[in-house]
Design an enzyme around this catalytic site. Sequence first.
Site, PDB file in Angstrom:
ATOM      1  N   GLU A   1      -1.103  20.471 -16.435  1.00 24.02           N
ATOM      2  CA  GLU A   1      -0.673  19.263 -15.733  1.00 24.02           C
ATOM      3  C   GLU A   1      -0.855  19.473 -14.224  1.00 24.02           C
ATOM      4  OE1 GLU A   1       3.244  16.318 -15.426  1.00 24.02           O
ATOM      5  OE2 GLU A   1       3.541  18.462 -15.797  1.00 24.02           O
TER       6      GLU A   1
ATOM      7  N   LYS B   1       0.847   9.312 -18.124  1.00 24.62           N
ATOM      8  CA  LYS B   1       2.145   9.838 -18.539  1.00 24.62           C
ATOM      9  C   LYS B   1       3.135   8.700 -18.777  1.00 24.62           C
ATOM     10  CE  LYS B   1       5.337  13.541 -17.116  1.00 24.62           C
ATOM     11  NZ  LYS B   1       5.546  14.573 -16.064  1.00 24.62           N
TER      12      LYS B   1
ATOM     13  N   CYS C   1       3.583  16.674 -20.405  1.00 19.55           N
ATOM     14  CA  CYS C   1       4.830  17.330 -20.017  1.00 19.55           C
ATOM     15  C   CYS C   1       6.070  16.644 -20.593  1.00 19.55           C
ATOM     16  CB  CYS C   1       4.916  17.425 -18.489  1.00 19.55           C
ATOM     17  SG  CYS C   1       6.103  18.687 -17.914  1.00 19.55           S
TER      18      CYS C   1
END
Length: 383
Positions: A143, A217, A258
């Site tokens: 990331e 995300k 994440c």
Amino acid sequence: MRSIGTIAILSATSPVNFTTLRSSTVTRSSPVSSPSFACRQIPQHNFQIPVASNKINDRHSLFKVPSVRTITRASSSFMASSFSPENARVPPAIDLPVPSISKFKIGLCQLSVTADKERNIRHARQAIEDAAEKGAKLVLLPEIWNSPYANESFPVYAEDIDAGKDLSPSTTMLSEVARSLKITIVGGSIPERCGDKLYNTCCVFDTDGKLKAKHRKIHLFDINIPGKITFEESKTLTAGETPTIVDTDVGRIGIGICYDIRFQELAMLYAARGAHLLCYPGAFNMTTGPLHWELLQRARAVDNQLYVATCSPARDAGSGYVAWGHSTLVGPFGEVLATTEHEEATIISEIDYSQLELRRTNLPLQKQRRGDLYSLLDVQRAE
């Protein structure tokens, strides 16, 4: 623009009414045929899901958990003899597609990240080339690998991925190296600029260097643990709207970034859509990393009986945000197949998709789900 509903975990004690589940306040863009990505979506398996406020991490617009009705003793007895596992996924789960390759090597490139963007790009390219030389057919990056992980850095390092070329040197490099090495790349994530918005975005490139999918995300990392860590991605970033699952030469892959790994509904959705592998580039910190990083990976893998791969930046104790590291590959039985410590390293490990069918046969969760009690509703497939 047309309205769609929500993904929900529902009680199945009464018939599902798709009409009442639809919402008139959320919309989805119509599919486009252009291969570019100027605020547009990829038609193949890159399903659009509505969003709520960027401040809300549980994303009620994606997943809702209504209260379950009290079940009478008589009805409970009836349900116990009629589990209706086919109803535990609405529509029913897709059978695993047959991948073009069932066994291959994956490379997880845990990279050191500096404030020098050009150096980060060169360094990432070298790591990818080294992994491919060792036999990796799929390479996963961390990331935010081209930029320091900081709200003040995201606008400075952001790239216009849709414009490409000089306006997106990071993805241009990924495309070139994927094509030249004939490998699939899940390109970690970089800050993306689209109009007046910034996203934390992962790009997937196929063996021809084509951009196959772009995942923004979904769950933004807004956290406040007094005396430990405080960070609010929503100060600069906008939440993505679309779960992303993509067919590649190395199987069907679901993508998360994440914080997305904390939300099991997303992994359940990917599993129901036939994913072989989930890839989560991530940067857990020194507070949550020791407790949750491996735990979450193993949970997502064992719950859904598929592979989970993660890739973190290497740890830099002198940076403003210190990453935990420990990039890992987990198998469909929850077993850790390969991992590293916190230093810069590249892991090469093997994925064998025949293990998916073996584990699902030995532990037949799909046949044992209580579709008479609960369902995962995939509205996009139900339409």
